[in-house]
Scaffold this motif. Structure first.
Motif: not given
Ligand code: ASP
Ligand code: MG
Length: 438
Positions: A1-15, A39-43, A117-122
């Protein structure tokens, strides 16, 4: 289980552009500790590819080869089963068959197609993490309760999403790998938050869980003083206040979604300060831009703009045109970037594709469509910087069709014929930073 999380990281499509990129992204996630939400974007390029597929299907031709080849190639590169995404690819094909059959593409259907796009990349990112022995769960943001209105293509979250997100995320095993950009409306139809909308998803998630930190991983160093693709001699903005970053994004700096920082401004009003960073996936250990704190005070922050704004003129007194204009802009989620008033009426400008054309259509003869323009915005520095920018533009012989010098909150904004925008931005940037120093 993920407790309240201190870190959210987002990766864009270019990454996430290729296998190597996905590998690096997963290194960063692994190194980020246990209490992290991704959190991810599509490739890279996939959203545009899907849009093309949807339009082609409506025009009678069905072609998902490129999307399939791209994802299968990625899976192979990553040593995953190349058939791993076939169920989703099959579903995509079925939807496109339906669109081809009807011969029209509704906005809601386009959102559905884009969602792949995002459903696949996740799923790809979560599978790589699992392959490395890290517990991770791909999650579609709408299954976490990210609910919006039905304004397809640029849907807005409904009140109450924070509580749903918080509760649902707490029940996800391992690292949640959340689809950016996607949501559903109250009727269960898929919606999207607008191009680059994954930034907004990440901010909503960070605000919902009361994250300590939100990191946007991009393929650029951080937020620059102007778009380096357009202007030479830009510099990295290492520290920005939340408002300064929001203002840059609002006026066109596409490094962040224009509304991505809104949930964080809201959090701050509630007393929860989330520290935001923009980092380059190529050098993940270095913080490019830190957003928060006091920022640059009364100094110029940067120069940005839009290469194409659409405009409407609405006469005052003409059958309630002005009231209707603002009601329609609200209904269409159009936030004007520039507005001018006169005894005759009001002119508004908004980026192409933001929906102002739809507002104009509904206003019919009450609205007159204006010629498209480019904008240059001077963020920070108040009216003094605006006046200096105006002088620089005149000196360079650039024809300004509209000028607002700005104040201590609003940016100075100048409008031009579309072809002059890039040069104007360069002139203003060079002149302002040569004068005030960096
Ligand atoms: N994939 C979407 C886009 O290309 C959303 C995002 O990348 O944030 O705009
Ligand atoms: Mg993006």
């Amino acid at each position: 289980m993920t407790a309240l999380s201190p870190l959210v990281i987002k990766f864009g499509g270019a990454a996430l552009a290729d296998g190597g990129g996905v590998g690096k992204v997963c290194d960063v996630i692994e190194g980020a500790g246990e209490r992290v939400i991704v959190v991810v974007s599509a490739h890279k390029g996939v959203t545009a590819l899907l849009e093309e597929c949807a339009k082609k299907a409506a025009g009678g031709s069905l072609d998902t080869d490129e999307v399939r080849v791209r994802h299968r190639g990625l899976l192979r590169e990553l040593g995953l089963n190349p058939e791993f995404l076939d169920r989703h690819l099959f579903e995509l094909r079925q939807i496109l068959v339906g669109i081809r059959h009807k011969g029209v593409l509704l906005a809601g259907e386009l959102d559905f197609v884009l969602s792949f796009g995002e459903r696949l990349s996740a799923r790809v990112v979560a599978a790589v993490l699992q392959g490395r022995g890290k517990e991770a769960t791909p999650v579609d943001a709408y299954d976490l309760g990210l609910t919006t209105d039905s304004c397809y293509g640029k849907a807005r979250p409904l009140p109450g999403v924070a509580a749903s997100l918080r509760e649902s995320l707490a029940g996800i095993p391992g690292v949640p790998v959340v689809t950016g950009f996607l949501a559903k409306d109250g009727g269960g139809n898929l919606t999207t938050l607008g191009r680059n909308g994954s930034d907004l998803t990440a901010a909503l998630v960070a605000a919902a869980v009361g994250a300590q930190r939100l990191v946007f991983f991009k393929s650029v160093k951080g937020i620059m003083s102007a778009d380096p693709r357009v202007v030479k001699g830009t510099h990295l903005l290492e520290e920005l206040s939340l408002m300064e970053a929001a203002e840059l994004a609002f006026h066109g700096a596409d490094v962040l979604h224009p509304r991505a920082l809104e949930p964080l401004l809201h959090s701050r009003q509630q007393g929860c300060e989330i520290s935001v960073e923009v980092r380059d996936i190529g050098r993940p250990e270095v913080c490019g831009t830190r957003i928060g704190g006091v920022g640059r005070g009364t100094n110029v922050v940067g120069v940005t703009g839009c290469s194409r704004l659409e405009g409407l003129r609405v006469k005052s007194g003409a059958g309630g045109g002005l009231g209707a204009l603002f009601a329609l802009m609200h209904a269409h989620h159009v936030l004007p970037r520039v507005l001018s008033t006169s005894a005759e009426g009001v002119c508004v400008w908004a980026p192409e594709g933001a929906g102002l054309d739809g507002v104009g259509l509904e206003l019919r003869e009450q609205a007159q469509v204006l010629a498209p323009v480019a904008s240059v915005a001077v963020v920070g520095g108040g009216a003094k910087a605006g006046a200096e920018a105006q002088r620089l533009l005149a000196q360079a012989g650039l024809d300004v069709s509209f000028a607002a010098l700005g104040d201590d909150r609003a940016s100075g904004v100048f409008l031009f014929e579309p072809g002059q925008g890039a040069r104007a931005m360069a002139v203003v940037h060079r002149g302002l930073f040569a004068k005030v120093g960096v």
